[in-house]
Design a protein around this motif. Structure first.
Motif, PDB file in Angstrom:
ATOM      1  N   MET A   1       0.802  -1.096  -0.575  1.00 17.77           N
ATOM      2  CA  MET A   1       0.254   0.033   0.284  1.00 17.77           C
ATOM      3  C   MET A   1       0.491   0.722   0.083  1.00 17.77           C
ATOM      4  SD  MET A   1      -3.695   0.563   2.624  1.00 17.77           S
ATOM      5  CE  MET A   1      -2.768  -0.113   4.249  1.00 17.77           C
ATOM      6  N   THR A   2       0.841   1.896  -1.256  1.00 13.37           N
ATOM      7  CA  THR A   2       2.137   3.320  -0.662  1.00 13.37           C
ATOM      8  C   THR A   2       0.757   4.449  -0.440  1.00 13.37           C
ATOM      9  OG1 THR A   2       0.551   3.637  -3.470  1.00 13.37           O
ATOM     10  CG2 THR A   2       3.512   1.928  -3.411  1.00 13.37           C
ATOM     11  N   ASN A   3       2.046   5.082  -0.138  1.00 13.54           N
ATOM     12  CA  ASN A   3       0.806   6.653   0.314  1.00 13.54           C
ATOM     13  C   ASN A   3       0.034   6.972  -0.583  1.00 13.54           C
ATOM     14  OD1 ASN A   3       1.637   6.024   2.903  1.00 13.54           O
ATOM     15  ND2 ASN A   3       3.562   7.467   3.214  1.00 13.54           N
ATOM     16  N   SER A   4       0.492   7.072  -1.820  1.00 14.73           N
ATOM     17  CA  SER A   4      -0.504   8.112  -2.640  1.00 14.73           C
ATOM     18  C   SER A   4      -1.596   6.667  -3.268  1.00 14.73           C
ATOM     19  CB  SER A   4      -0.278   7.388  -4.244  1.00 14.73           C
ATOM     20  OG  SER A   4       0.168   6.151  -4.949  1.00 14.73           O
ATOM     21  N   ASN A   5      -2.020   5.892  -2.564  1.00 13.07           N
ATOM     22  CA  ASN A   5      -3.452   4.840  -2.630  1.00 13.07           C
ATOM     23  C   ASN A   5      -4.110   5.717  -1.567  1.00 13.07           C
ATOM     24  OD1 ASN A   5      -2.809   3.874  -5.667  1.00 13.07           O
ATOM     25  ND2 ASN A   5      -1.297   1.957  -4.066  1.00 13.07           N
ATOM     26  N   ILE A   6      -3.636   6.609  -0.307  1.00 13.91           N
ATOM     27  CA  ILE A   6      -3.646   5.829   1.014  1.00 13.91           C
ATOM     28  C   ILE A   6      -5.035   7.188   0.495  1.00 13.91           C
ATOM     29  CG2 ILE A   6      -4.055   6.320   3.371  1.00 13.91           C
ATOM     30  CD1 ILE A   6      -2.894   3.714   1.910  1.00 13.91           C
ATOM     31  N   ILE A   7      -6.052   7.160   1.028  1.00 14.90           N
ATOM     32  CA  ILE A   7      -6.985   8.633   1.552  1.00 14.90           C
ATOM     33  C   ILE A   7      -7.505   8.183   3.038  1.00 14.90           C
ATOM     34  CG2 ILE A   7      -8.445   8.115  -0.813  1.00 14.90           C
ATOM     35  CD1 ILE A   7     -10.354   7.163   0.458  1.00 14.90           C
ATOM     36  N   GLY A   8      -8.174   9.037   3.357  1.00  9.21           N
ATOM     37  CA  GLY A   8      -8.500   9.653   4.897  1.00  9.21           C
ATOM     38  C   GLY A   8      -9.618  10.039   5.078  1.00  9.21           C
ATOM     39  N   VAL A   9     -10.331   9.237   6.210  1.00 10.56           N
ATOM     40  CA  VAL A   9     -11.910  10.559   6.176  1.00 10.56           C
ATOM     41  C   VAL A   9     -12.199  10.066   7.802  1.00 10.56           C
ATOM     42  CG1 VAL A   9     -12.767   9.320   4.187  1.00 10.56           C
ATOM     43  CG2 VAL A   9     -13.739   7.795   6.230  1.00 10.56           C
ATOM     44  N   HIS A  10     -13.022  10.789   8.372  1.00 10.12           N
ATOM     45  CA  HIS A  10     -13.358  11.559   9.109  1.00 10.12           C
ATOM     46  C   HIS A  10     -15.011  11.333   9.590  1.00 10.12           C
ATOM     47  CE1 HIS A  10     -13.137  14.565  12.269  1.00 10.12           C
ATOM     48  NE2 HIS A  10     -13.403  13.813  13.119  1.00 10.12           N
ATOM     49  N   VAL A  11     -15.467  10.140  10.432  1.00 13.24           N
ATOM     50  CA  VAL A  11     -16.423  10.190  10.450  1.00 13.24           C
ATOM     51  C   VAL A  11     -17.033  10.022  12.019  1.00 13.24           C
ATOM     52  CG1 VAL A  11     -18.056   7.383  10.240  1.00 13.24           C
ATOM     53  CG2 VAL A  11     -15.651   7.960   9.337  1.00 13.24           C
ATOM     54  N   PHE A  12     -18.411  10.388  11.848  1.00 12.93           N
ATOM     55  CA  PHE A  12     -19.383  10.959  12.820  1.00 12.93           C
ATOM     56  C   PHE A  12     -20.560   9.485  13.272  1.00 12.93           C
ATOM     57  CE2 PHE A  12     -16.725  14.522  13.443  1.00 12.93           C
ATOM     58  CZ  PHE A  12     -16.207  14.850  15.327  1.00 12.93           C
ATOM     59  N   VAL A  13     -21.035   8.978  13.927  1.00 11.69           N
ATOM     60  CA  VAL A  13     -21.870   7.764  14.054  1.00 11.69           C
ATOM     61  C   VAL A  13     -23.139   7.950  14.865  1.00 11.69           C
ATOM     62  CG1 VAL A  13     -22.599   5.339  13.795  1.00 11.69           C
ATOM     63  CG2 VAL A  13     -20.092   6.334  12.843  1.00 11.69           C
ATOM     64  N   SER A  14     -24.097   8.493  15.181  1.00 10.33           N
ATOM     65  CA  SER A  14     -25.278   8.656  15.606  1.00 10.33           C
ATOM     66  C   SER A  14     -25.805   7.456  15.534  1.00 10.33           C
ATOM     67  CB  SER A  14     -25.903   9.702  15.088  1.00 10.33           C
ATOM     68  OG  SER A  14     -25.142  10.871  14.767  1.00 10.33           O
ATOM     69  N   GLY A  15     -27.002   7.747  16.803  1.00 16.50           N
ATOM     70  CA  GLY A  15     -27.299   6.397  17.534  1.00 16.50           C
ATOM     71  C   GLY A  15     -27.361   6.220  18.075  1.00 16.50           C
ATOM     72  N   LYS A  16     -27.870   4.357  18.604  1.00 12.39           N
ATOM     73  CA  LYS A  16     -27.710   4.078  20.098  1.00 12.39           C
ATOM     74  C   LYS A  16     -26.161   3.348  19.724  1.00 12.39           C
ATOM     75  CE  LYS A  16     -28.777   0.425  23.291  1.00 12.39           C
ATOM     76  NZ  LYS A  16     -29.982  -0.952  22.895  1.00 12.39           N
ATOM     77  N   VAL A  17     -25.029   3.722  19.911  1.00 10.11           N
ATOM     78  CA  VAL A  17     -23.899   3.182  19.385  1.00 10.11           C
ATOM     79  C   VAL A  17     -22.416   3.891  20.452  1.00 10.11           C
ATOM     80  CG1 VAL A  17     -24.235   3.972  17.280  1.00 10.11           C
ATOM     81  CG2 VAL A  17     -23.223   5.564  18.403  1.00 10.11           C
ATOM     82  N   GLN A  18     -23.145   3.980  21.963  1.00 11.99           N
ATOM     83  CA  GLN A  18     -22.304   4.093  22.919  1.00 11.99           C
ATOM     84  C   GLN A  18     -23.321   3.035  24.318  1.00 11.99           C
ATOM     85  OE1 GLN A  18     -20.627   7.581  24.126  1.00 11.99           O
ATOM     86  NE2 GLN A  18     -20.728   8.248  22.959  1.00 11.99           N
ATOM     87  N   GLY A  19     -22.188   2.219  24.438  1.00 16.07           N
ATOM     88  CA  GLY A  19     -22.536   1.193  25.696  1.00 16.07           C
ATOM     89  C   GLY A  19     -22.659   0.004  25.018  1.00 16.07           C
TER      90      GLY A  19
ATOM     91  N   GLU B   1     -16.927   8.848  16.826  1.00 16.33           N
ATOM     92  CA  GLU B   1     -16.050   9.452  16.358  1.00 16.33           C
ATOM     93  C   GLU B   1     -14.333   8.536  15.413  1.00 16.33           C
ATOM     94  OE1 GLU B   1     -13.719  13.787  15.456  1.00 16.33           O
ATOM     95  OE2 GLU B   1     -13.986  13.222  17.800  1.00 16.33           O
ATOM     96  N   ALA B   2     -14.655   8.799  14.457  1.00 17.93           N
ATOM     97  CA  ALA B   2     -13.567   7.898  13.592  1.00 17.93           C
ATOM     98  C   ALA B   2     -12.670   8.768  13.014  1.00 17.93           C
ATOM     99  CB  ALA B   2     -13.897   5.968  13.088  1.00 17.93           C
ATOM    100  N   ILE B   3     -11.521   7.974  12.679  1.00 13.88           N
ATOM    101  CA  ILE B   3     -10.418   8.526  11.655  1.00 13.88           C
ATOM    102  C   ILE B   3      -9.926   7.235  10.561  1.00 13.88           C
ATOM    103  CG2 ILE B   3      -8.691   9.248  10.821  1.00 13.88           C
ATOM    104  CD1 ILE B   3     -10.313  11.979  11.415  1.00 13.88           C
ATOM    105  N   PHE B   4     -10.419   6.917   9.587  1.00 11.79           N
ATOM    106  CA  PHE B   4     -10.343   6.027   8.941  1.00 11.79           C
ATOM    107  C   PHE B   4      -8.779   5.958   7.888  1.00 11.79           C
ATOM    108  CE2 PHE B   4     -14.573   5.245  10.223  1.00 11.79           C
ATOM    109  CZ  PHE B   4     -14.032   3.957  11.098  1.00 11.79           C
ATOM    110  N   GLU B   5      -7.599   5.546   7.691  1.00 13.15           N
ATOM    111  CA  GLU B   5      -6.853   5.716   7.050  1.00 13.15           C
ATOM    112  C   GLU B   5      -7.062   4.848   6.308  1.00 13.15           C
ATOM    113  OE1 GLU B   5      -3.284   7.245   7.944  1.00 13.15           O
ATOM    114  OE2 GLU B   5      -3.976   9.086   8.084  1.00 13.15           O
ATOM    115  N   GLY B   6      -6.516   4.621   4.822  1.00  8.54           N
ATOM    116  CA  GLY B   6      -6.822   3.081   3.667  1.00  8.54           C
ATOM    117  C   GLY B   6      -6.784   3.346   2.241  1.00  8.54           C
ATOM    118  N   THR B   7      -7.265   2.283   1.806  1.00 11.94           N
ATOM    119  CA  THR B   7      -7.749   2.217   0.199  1.00 11.94           C
ATOM    120  C   THR B   7      -8.713   2.504   0.320  1.00 11.94           C
ATOM    121  OG1 THR B   7      -7.645  -0.209  -0.531  1.00 11.94           O
ATOM    122  CG2 THR B   7      -5.984   1.030  -0.294  1.00 11.94           C
ATOM    123  N   GLU B   8      -9.051   2.865  -0.891  1.00  6.54           N
ATOM    124  CA  GLU B   8     -10.830   3.957  -0.841  1.00  6.54           C
ATOM    125  C   GLU B   8     -11.863   3.134  -1.210  1.00  6.54           C
ATOM    126  OE1 GLU B   8     -13.402   5.869  -4.037  1.00  6.54           O
ATOM    127  OE2 GLU B   8     -11.422   6.389  -4.353  1.00  6.54           O
TER     128      GLU B   8
END
Length: 96
Positions: free
Chosen positions: A1-19, A48-55
């Motif tokens: 996986m080269t850095n040129s193929n890597i993307i990043g996304v910032h994600v917020f998930v709502s709902g019953k997602v804690q506990g 909240e999450a940050i994901f980095e990887g190929t598309e």
């Protein structure tokens, strides 16, 4: 996986997602897919999450976020592309 193929996304998930094991299930899924970044709870009830990887891997991870673990009830997922920071692995962080 080269850095040129890597993307990043910032994600917020709502709902019953804690506990309900959402963060740990997210980390497990991300590690299985080879995605780097982090996940944490927010004081407002979202995850909240940050994901980095190929598309294609990021797309799989985001699809998973819409479902989450069986005990979660996801109502919304907000995604924003961000600049990558080259995280070394995937971690569960403290609540902010």
């Amino acid at each position: 996986m080269t850095n040129s193929n890597i993307i990043g996304v910032h994600v917020f998930v709502s709902g019953k997602v804690q506990g309900v094991g959402y963060r740990y299930s997210t980390a497990q899924t991300a590690k299985k897919l080879g995605i780097r970044g982090w996940v944490r709870n927010c004081f407002d009830g979202r995850v909240e999450a940050i994901f980095e990887g190929t598309e294609p891997l990021i797309e799989q991870m985001v699809q998973w976020c819409h479902r989450g673990p069986d005990s979660a009830k996801v109502t919304d997922v907000v995604i924003e592309k961000v600049k990558t920071k080259s995280y070394l692995g995937f971690e569960v962080r403290e609540t902010i």
